[in-house]
Write a protein that holds these residues in place. Structure first.
Motif, mmCIF file in Angstrom:
data_model
loop_
_atom_site.group_PDB
_atom_site.id
_atom_site.type_symbol
_atom_site.label_atom_id
_atom_site.label_comp_id
_atom_site.label_asym_id
_atom_site.label_seq_id
_atom_site.Cartn_x
_atom_site.Cartn_y
_atom_site.Cartn_z
ATOM 1 N N GLY A 44 2.800 9.399 -3.529
ATOM 2 C CA GLY A 44 3.821 8.356 -3.614
ATOM 3 C C GLY A 44 4.593 8.442 -4.907
ATOM 4 O O GLY A 44 4.027 8.233 -5.985
ATOM 5 N N GLY B 251 6.973 6.503 -6.248
ATOM 6 C CA GLY B 251 7.688 5.270 -6.576
ATOM 7 C C GLY B 251 7.314 4.766 -7.958
ATOM 8 O O GLY B 251 6.948 5.550 -8.847
ATOM 9 N N ALA B 252 7.410 3.450 -8.131
ATOM 10 C CA ALA B 252 7.232 2.855 -9.462
ATOM 11 C C ALA B 252 5.876 3.211 -10.076
ATOM 12 O O ALA B 252 5.782 3.553 -11.256
ATOM 13 N N GLY B 253 4.817 3.177 -9.255
ATOM 14 C CA GLY B 253 3.497 3.520 -9.778
ATOM 15 C C GLY B 253 3.300 5.026 -9.879
ATOM 16 O O GLY B 253 2.934 5.558 -10.945
ATOM 17 N N GLU C 1 5.494 13.315 -2.204
ATOM 18 C CA GLU C 1 6.474 12.257 -1.874
ATOM 19 C C GLU C 1 7.433 12.824 -0.828
ATOM 20 O O GLU C 1 8.057 13.840 -1.065
ATOM 21 N N PRO C 2 7.556 12.173 0.350
ATOM 22 C CA PRO C 2 8.386 12.753 1.407
ATOM 23 C C PRO C 2 9.890 12.755 1.122
ATOM 24 O O PRO C 2 10.592 13.657 1.553
ATOM 25 N N TYR D 257 14.658 8.747 -4.299
ATOM 26 C CA TYR D 257 13.987 7.446 -4.257
ATOM 27 C C TYR D 257 15.035 6.368 -4.488
ATOM 28 O O TYR D 257 15.713 6.368 -5.513
ATOM 29 N N CYS E 76 13.932 -0.500 -4.563
ATOM 30 C CA CYS E 76 14.089 -1.844 -4.006
ATOM 31 C C CYS E 76 14.584 -2.772 -5.095
ATOM 32 O O CYS E 76 15.348 -3.704 -4.819
ATOM 33 N N ALA F 267 1.383 12.786 2.733
ATOM 34 C CA ALA F 267 -0.075 12.918 2.741
ATOM 35 C C ALA F 267 -0.566 12.242 4.022
ATOM 36 O O ALA F 267 -0.187 11.106 4.314
ATOM 37 N N SER G 100 -0.316 5.634 -4.794
ATOM 38 C CA SER G 100 0.638 4.542 -5.032
ATOM 39 C C SER G 100 1.658 4.527 -3.900
ATOM 40 O O SER G 100 2.846 4.768 -4.088
ATOM 41 N N ARG H 201 5.277 -7.813 -1.773
ATOM 42 C CA ARG H 201 5.944 -7.218 -2.936
ATOM 43 C C ARG H 201 7.116 -8.088 -3.371
ATOM 44 O O ARG H 201 7.860 -8.597 -2.543
ATOM 45 N N ASP I 103 1.727 -1.939 -5.487
ATOM 46 C CA ASP I 103 1.637 -2.917 -4.399
ATOM 47 C C ASP I 103 0.357 -2.784 -3.584
ATOM 48 O O ASP I 103 -0.164 -3.768 -3.068
ATOM 49 N N SER J 142 5.005 -5.882 -8.144
ATOM 50 C CA SER J 142 6.377 -5.612 -8.577
ATOM 51 C C SER J 142 6.464 -4.199 -9.122
ATOM 52 O O SER J 142 5.446 -3.575 -9.430
ATOM 53 N N GLY J 143 7.688 -3.712 -9.266
ATOM 54 C CA GLY J 143 7.900 -2.405 -9.858
ATOM 55 C C GLY J 143 7.443 -2.384 -11.312
ATOM 56 O O GLY J 143 6.841 -1.415 -11.781
ATOM 57 N N TYR J 144 7.724 -3.469 -11.998
ATOM 58 C CA TYR J 144 7.309 -3.591 -13.399
ATOM 59 C C TYR J 144 5.785 -3.495 -13.484
ATOM 60 O O TYR J 144 5.231 -2.757 -14.307
HETATM 61 P P1 FAD Z 1 6.884 2.199 -4.057
HETATM 62 O O1 FAD Z 1 7.767 2.094 -5.236
HETATM 63 O O2 FAD Z 1 7.347 1.647 -2.761
HETATM 64 O O3 FAD Z 1 6.561 3.739 -3.867
HETATM 65 C C1 FAD Z 1 5.783 4.183 -2.809
HETATM 66 C C2 FAD Z 1 6.181 5.611 -2.481
HETATM 67 O O4 FAD Z 1 5.126 6.215 -1.743
HETATM 68 C C3 FAD Z 1 7.424 5.703 -1.619
HETATM 69 O O5 FAD Z 1 8.388 6.512 -2.272
HETATM 70 C C4 FAD Z 1 6.925 6.325 -0.312
HETATM 71 O O6 FAD Z 1 7.858 7.230 0.248
HETATM 72 C C5 FAD Z 1 5.670 7.036 -0.767
HETATM 73 N N1 FAD Z 1 4.631 7.190 0.259
HETATM 74 C C6 FAD Z 1 4.108 6.256 1.080
HETATM 75 N N2 FAD Z 1 3.161 6.778 1.884
HETATM 76 C C7 FAD Z 1 3.077 8.093 1.545
HETATM 77 C C8 FAD Z 1 2.285 9.168 2.034
HETATM 78 N N3 FAD Z 1 1.403 8.995 3.023
HETATM 79 N N4 FAD Z 1 2.458 10.388 1.484
HETATM 80 C C9 FAD Z 1 3.359 10.578 0.478
HETATM 81 N N5 FAD Z 1 4.139 9.591 -0.015
HETATM 82 C C10 FAD Z 1 3.997 8.363 0.515
HETATM 83 N N6 FAD Z 1 10.118 -5.159 -8.612
HETATM 84 C C11 FAD Z 1 10.473 -5.420 -9.899
HETATM 85 O O7 FAD Z 1 9.702 -5.121 -10.807
HETATM 86 N N7 FAD Z 1 11.655 -6.024 -10.206
HETATM 87 C C12 FAD Z 1 12.561 -6.373 -9.249
HETATM 88 O O8 FAD Z 1 13.634 -6.898 -9.572
HETATM 89 C C13 FAD Z 1 12.226 -6.109 -7.884
HETATM 90 N N8 FAD Z 1 13.083 -6.436 -6.897
HETATM 91 C C14 FAD Z 1 12.754 -6.152 -5.601
HETATM 92 C C15 FAD Z 1 13.630 -6.525 -4.595
HETATM 93 C C16 FAD Z 1 13.342 -6.248 -3.275
HETATM 94 C C17 FAD Z 1 14.310 -6.642 -2.189
HETATM 95 C C18 FAD Z 1 12.123 -5.594 -2.950
HETATM 96 C C19 FAD Z 1 11.792 -5.245 -1.530
HETATM 97 C C20 FAD Z 1 11.230 -5.240 -3.948
HETATM 98 C C21 FAD Z 1 11.527 -5.523 -5.284
HETATM 99 N N9 FAD Z 1 10.636 -5.200 -6.307
HETATM 100 C C22 FAD Z 1 10.967 -5.480 -7.609
HETATM 101 C C23 FAD Z 1 9.274 -4.682 -5.990
HETATM 102 C C24 FAD Z 1 9.131 -3.192 -6.186
HETATM 103 O O9 FAD Z 1 10.094 -2.479 -5.437
HETATM 104 C C25 FAD Z 1 7.742 -2.740 -5.759
HETATM 105 O O10 FAD Z 1 6.777 -3.651 -6.191
HETATM 106 C C26 FAD Z 1 7.436 -1.365 -6.344
HETATM 107 O O11 FAD Z 1 8.330 -0.421 -5.805
HETATM 108 C C27 FAD Z 1 5.985 -0.975 -6.088
HETATM 109 O O12 FAD Z 1 5.728 0.333 -6.534
HETATM 110 P P2 FAD Z 1 4.696 1.243 -5.729
HETATM 111 O O13 FAD Z 1 4.541 2.497 -6.514
HETATM 112 O O14 FAD Z 1 3.501 0.455 -5.371
HETATM 113 O O15 FAD Z 1 5.451 1.536 -4.342
#
Ligand code: FAD
Length: 392
Positions: free
Chosen positions: A9, A11-13, A35-36, A40, A43, A78, A104, A161, A289, A299-301
């Motif tokens: 993954g 993303g943010a994490g 990451e597919p 990116y 959100c 994955a 993540s 989230r 998340d 959150s992303g933060y």
């Molecule tokens: P993500 O950032 O979603 O990353 C997950 C990644 O994993 C994705 O790129 C996905 O493609 C990949 N993935 C999933 N499954 C697989 C797999 N099997 N194999 C390979 N890759 C995979 N947060 C803030 O801090 N501030 C904000 O202002 C804010 N605003 C937001 C507004 C909206 C409308 C939304 C929906 C969310 C907002 N967020 C905000 C929340 C934030 O986007 C998430 O909390 C954050 O992205 C979580 O990070 P993560 O790494 O858990 O997941």
């Protein structure tokens, strides 16, 4: 050979963890990110795109910087984890060995969470709760609304989230409609009795968007909802309404790979606060998340903050580098209208039991316009900072 870390993954994490481990170990650890998607789309700030404050291209980030920083970026899904063999299977075939695995994957939706809706209905009734095409679709539907039309949102139950995300979205949709379709209406069916920064949002809605937004909370039947994507109707507590746009944000769970790895308990993956390691497997860490960690909002933060703690701990475990005590922080900014920004945030520490809140802050109602503008500007700085921290 070198110790191997696989991150699932980007993303943010995941992007943050991969980048920090590669950067700080200076080549001593082999880091692969799976990451597919090639771009990116955040959100975070996607609501500002709905409101017309950002372009879609402002939200897209590529993985070139991570690759240049020494991360082996594999664009694939994955599909499974063999915890005995310590390998991750890829959709494209083959598998990758790991000494430490970091998951993540963000969120997926709970099946059957909103009556009448499933993933096959996501074009008729978008969630726009994963970035990119869903966000663009919701914006296109908003722009195509007939004069005086109705925009409905089905809000999610806790935990999900971005706690203020749905309400920032309502604000940004209202901002767009006020300028382009001022007789349109917004209705929100909400299974919760209250929501994040509620008094700040409701004050802002009254000030900027008087009479446009009808929020129906659990006390008024907001949780008793079904949708019909063919008929484009929403039924709230028995009352059927024809709608032009319906943004269904279903209940959430950890991204499916966490479940496939066997590290979930119910909808989420329990972790130890000190290093974000899974309670089910010390060689797997779960960030963002997908993790059940304690007091931090999803959150992303938060994900970025957890990733740095995890990267430090993983590096320490694999190379003997110094491990610092875990400290976390989060702020969630929301834009209510032009230059009207609000925020809520806190600092956290790791206890035996969970990530525990230490101290917090929140914007006040009735704040002066210049303070609200400064808060919005602070969020712009945060966005630039976190995306640089994730992608290099
Ligand atoms: P993500 O950032 O979603 O990353 C997950 C990644 O994993 C994705 O790129 C996905 O493609 C990949 N993935 C999933 N499954 C697989 C797999 N099997 N194999 C390979 N890759 C995979 N947060 C803030 O801090 N501030 C904000 O202002 C804010 N605003 C937001 C507004 C909206 C409308 C939304 C929906 C969310 C907002 N967020 C905000 C929340 C934030 O986007 C998430 O909390 C954050 O992205 C979580 O990070 P993560 O790494 O858990 O997941």
């Amino acid at each position: 050979g070198k110790p191997r870390v696989v991150v699932v993954g980007g993303g943010a994490g995941g992007a943050t963890a991969a980048r920090y481990i590669a950067k700080d170990s200076k080549g001593a650890i082999d880091v692969t990110l799976i990451e597919p998607t090639r771009m990116y789309y955040t959100c975070f700030f996607s609501n500002l795109y709905l409101g017309g404050f950002k372009e879609i291209d402002d939200l897209g980030h590529s993985y070139g910087g991570l690759a240049a920083g020494g991360v082996n970026v594999v664009h694939d899904w994955a599909t499974g984890v063999d915890r005995e063999a310590k390998t991750v299977a890829l959709a494209g075939g083959g598998s990758l060995p790991y000494d430490k695995l970091i998951l993540s994957p963000g969120i997926d939706f709970v099946d059957g969470a909103v009556e009448g809706w499933d993933l096959s209905a996501q074009n008729a009734m978008p969630h726009a709760y994963k970035g990119g095409s869903q966000t663009e679709l919701l914006k296109a539907q908003l722009m195509a609304m007939p004069e005086g039309g109705t925009f409905a949102m089905v809000a999610p139950p806790n935990p999900y989230r971005c706690p203020p995300g749905p309400y920032e979205r309502v604000s940004m949709v209202a901002h767009y409609l006020k300028a382009n379709n001022p007789t349109a209406k917004i209705i929100v069916a909400d299974p919760k009795e209250k929501f994040s920064k509620q008094s700040l949002f409701q004050e802002g809605w009254a000030n900027h968007y008087e009479g446009m937004i009808d929020w129906i909370g659990a006390d008024f039947g907001g949780g008793n909802v079904s949708v019909d994507p063919n008929a484009m109707t929403v039924t709230i507590d028995g009352e059927v309404t024809n709608v032009d746009v319906c943004n269904v944000i279903p209940a959430m769970k950890a991204g499916r790979i966490a479940e496939l790895a066997g590290v979930t308990d119910g909808n989420w993956a329990p972790v130890n606060a000190a290093d974000m390691s899974s309670k089910a497997d010390g060689d797997i860490h779960v960030l963002g998340d997908a993790a059940h960690q304690g007091d931090m909002p999803k959150s992303g933060y938060s994900a970025n903050s957890q990733a740095k703690v995890c990267a430090n701990a993983v590096r320490g475990a694999l190379t003997g580098s110094k491990i610092f005590p875990a400290k976390f922080s989060n702020t969630c900014w929301s834009l209510i209208d032009t230059n009207d920004g609000v925020k809520v945030g806190a600092t956290y520490e790791a206890t035996e039991e969970k990530i525990a809140k230490v101290d917090g802050f929140i914007s006040a109602t009735g704040e002066a316009a210049d303070l609200r503008r400064a808060t919005y500007e602070e969020s712009e700085g945060w966005y630039a900072g976190i995306t640089a921290d994730m992608f290099g």
